[in-house]
Write a protein that holds these residues in place. Structure first.
Motif, PDB file in Angstrom:
ATOM      1  N   ASP A  86       1.114  -0.932  -0.024  1.00  0.00           N
ATOM      2  CA  ASP A  86       0.160  -0.088   0.115  1.00  0.00           C
ATOM      3  C   ASP A  86       0.394   1.283   0.170  1.00  0.00           C
ATOM      4  OD1 ASP A  86      -1.853   2.386   0.346  1.00  0.00           O
ATOM      5  OD2 ASP A  86      -2.700   0.789   1.925  1.00  0.00           O
TER       6      ASP A  86
ATOM      7  N   MET B  73       0.816   3.293   3.354  1.00  0.00           N
ATOM      8  CA  MET B  73       0.895   2.637   4.229  1.00  0.00           C
ATOM      9  C   MET B  73       2.814   2.765   4.610  1.00  0.00           C
ATOM     10  SD  MET B  73      -1.264  -0.343   4.614  1.00  0.00           S
ATOM     11  CE  MET B  73      -0.592  -0.207   6.778  1.00  0.00           C
TER      12      MET B  73
ATOM     13  N   ALA C 170       4.383  -0.035   9.003  1.00  0.00           N
ATOM     14  CA  ALA C 170       3.217  -0.073   9.716  1.00  0.00           C
ATOM     15  C   ALA C 170       2.406  -1.254   8.621  1.00  0.00           C
ATOM     16  CB  ALA C 170       2.132   1.447   8.832  1.00  0.00           C
ATOM     17  N   SER C 171       3.010  -1.139   7.716  1.00  0.00           N
ATOM     18  CA  SER C 171       2.470  -2.751   6.737  1.00  0.00           C
ATOM     19  C   SER C 171       3.284  -4.112   6.914  1.00  0.00           C
ATOM     20  CB  SER C 171       2.902  -2.395   4.610  1.00  0.00           C
ATOM     21  OG  SER C 171       2.772  -3.321   4.124  1.00  0.00           O
TER      22      SER C 171
ATOM     23  N   ALA D 135       3.275  -4.489  10.430  1.00  0.00           N
ATOM     24  CA  ALA D 135       2.968  -4.436  11.924  1.00  0.00           C
ATOM     25  C   ALA D 135       1.474  -5.185  11.572  1.00  0.00           C
ATOM     26  CB  ALA D 135       3.131  -2.923  12.362  1.00  0.00           C
ATOM     27  N   GLU D 136       0.698  -4.595  10.294  1.00  0.00           N
ATOM     28  CA  GLU D 136      -0.510  -5.305  10.389  1.00  0.00           C
ATOM     29  C   GLU D 136      -0.933  -6.760  10.219  1.00  0.00           C
ATOM     30  OE1 GLU D 136      -3.581  -3.387   7.182  1.00  0.00           O
ATOM     31  OE2 GLU D 136      -2.145  -4.393   6.170  1.00  0.00           O
ATOM     32  N   VAL D 137       0.275  -7.233   9.701  1.00  0.00           N
ATOM     33  CA  VAL D 137       0.539  -8.795   9.358  1.00  0.00           C
ATOM     34  C   VAL D 137       0.529  -9.174  10.677  1.00  0.00           C
ATOM     35  CG1 VAL D 137       1.572 -10.571   7.967  1.00  0.00           C
ATOM     36  CG2 VAL D 137       0.786  -8.534   6.698  1.00  0.00           C
TER      37      VAL D 137
ATOM     38  N   ARG E  36       0.010  -8.688  13.373  1.00  0.00           N
ATOM     39  CA  ARG E  36      -1.446  -8.540  14.484  1.00  0.00           C
ATOM     40  C   ARG E  36      -0.987  -7.798  15.457  1.00  0.00           C
ATOM     41  NH1 ARG E  36      -1.071 -13.705  11.602  1.00  0.00           N
ATOM     42  NH2 ARG E  36      -3.356 -14.331  10.430  1.00  0.00           N
ATOM     43  N   GLY E  37      -0.099  -6.630  15.440  1.00  0.00           N
ATOM     44  CA  GLY E  37       0.262  -6.027  17.215  1.00  0.00           C
ATOM     45  C   GLY E  37       1.336  -6.301  17.286  1.00  0.00           C
TER      46      GLY E  37
ATOM     47  N   THR F 151       5.197  -6.076  18.334  1.00  0.00           N
ATOM     48  CA  THR F 151       5.704  -5.192  17.582  1.00  0.00           C
ATOM     49  C   THR F 151       7.628  -4.833  17.440  1.00  0.00           C
ATOM     50  OG1 THR F 151       7.186  -5.032  20.185  1.00  0.00           O
ATOM     51  CG2 THR F 151       4.748  -3.816  19.942  1.00  0.00           C
TER      52      THR F 151
ATOM     53  N   ARG G  58       7.420   5.268   2.971  1.00  0.00           N
ATOM     54  CA  ARG G  58       6.751   4.828   2.086  1.00  0.00           C
ATOM     55  C   ARG G  58       7.601   3.578   0.825  1.00  0.00           C
ATOM     56  NH1 ARG G  58       4.594   8.800   4.660  1.00  0.00           N
ATOM     57  NH2 ARG G  58       2.158   9.135   5.114  1.00  0.00           N
TER      58      ARG G  58
ATOM     59  N   ARG H   5       7.245  -9.005   4.957  1.00  0.00           N
ATOM     60  CA  ARG H   5       5.539  -8.667   5.379  1.00  0.00           C
ATOM     61  C   ARG H   5       6.036 -10.350   5.508  1.00  0.00           C
ATOM     62  NH1 ARG H   5       0.391  -7.561   3.250  1.00  0.00           N
ATOM     63  NH2 ARG H   5      -1.051  -5.884   4.142  1.00  0.00           N
TER      64      ARG H   5
END
Length: 231
Positions: free
Chosen positions: A86, A89, A93-94, A96-98, A100-101, A103, A122, A138
């Motif tokens: 994306d 993003m 962040a991309s 971290a999205e996969v 699932r929180g 860190t 980005r 990712r």
């Protein structure tokens, strides 16, 4: 470690009468902890089989184990690193999205040879090779047991393909990943794979250790080898 198996898998697009069979009753085993290189010319059904493995293409018949649900034990790395991320993003962040929180974004970036401080940029600020590394990070963030890699170096400059292939091979061996590695390039398949499967018109026509490329049994495999440019 987990294996990936296709049992009598058929994928048809369109109606039974007027549709096209892209994958035709394929049986294929990707043993746990090994790399199966799937090779064939454009239109042979390789990418359709890859998308079926992660649930992006519905099966007309047959079964895949583990069952594709999106995410989870099977993750896919796509051919085009420009469309796989994306652009709005940051790469951190991309990932971290996969994840699932979790860190540990820096850990995944370091796995693929990128410095942790790049997490805030980005995708548009990265080269094609760097984007493909982020796409792999990712996928790894989903904690998969199986990776499906679909032509992941074909959109990259020749000068950086080797570095990405070396990274993939190192990660696979270090993490014990099971991998279905799809390519039209026989040299690439020979380099990264333990086993090779040759696909033609939706069917697997030859399967065995990668050494079969030295003495192929099927005429189509010999044709593919004959088409490789020689210095």
């Amino acid at each position: 470690m987990r294996s990936l198996t296709f049992e009598e898998v058929t994928v048809r697009f369109g109606s039974r009468r007027h549709g096209t069979v892209a994958v035709d009753r394929v049986d294929l085993a990707v043993p746990a902890g090994q790399v199966v290189g799937l090779v064939g010319e454009s239109g042979s059904g390789k990418s359709t089989l890859a998308r079926a493995a992660v649930g992006l293409v519905p099966l007309t018949s047959g079964r895949i184990h583990p069952h594709p649900r999106g995410g989870g034990p099977v993750q896919m790395v796509f051919q085009d690193p420009y469309s796989a991320l994306d652009p709005r993003m940051t790469i951190g962040a991309s990932i971290a999205e996969v994840a699932r929180g979790r860190t540990d974004v820096a850990q995944f970036l370091e796995m693929v040879g990128l410095p942790a401080e790049r997490a805030g940029v980005r995708p548009g600020a990265l080269s094609g090779g760097q984007r493909q590394r982020v796409a792999l990070a990712r996928a790894l963030a989903g904690r998969p047991e199986v990776i499906v890699a679909d032509e992941i170096t074909s959109a990259l400059d020749v000068s950086i393909q080797g570095a990405v292939l070396n990274m993939v091979r190192d990660l696979q061996r270090r993490m014990g990943l099971t991998m279905l590695f799809i390519s039209h390039n026989l040299a690439v398949v020979r380099y990264v794979s333990d086993i090779v499967a040759v696909m033609r018109q939706g069917k697997i026509v030859e399967y065995g250790p990668v050494s079969l490329l030295d003495e192929p049994q099927h005429e189509y495999t010999r044709e593919l080898l004959d088409a490789v440019p020689r210095p």
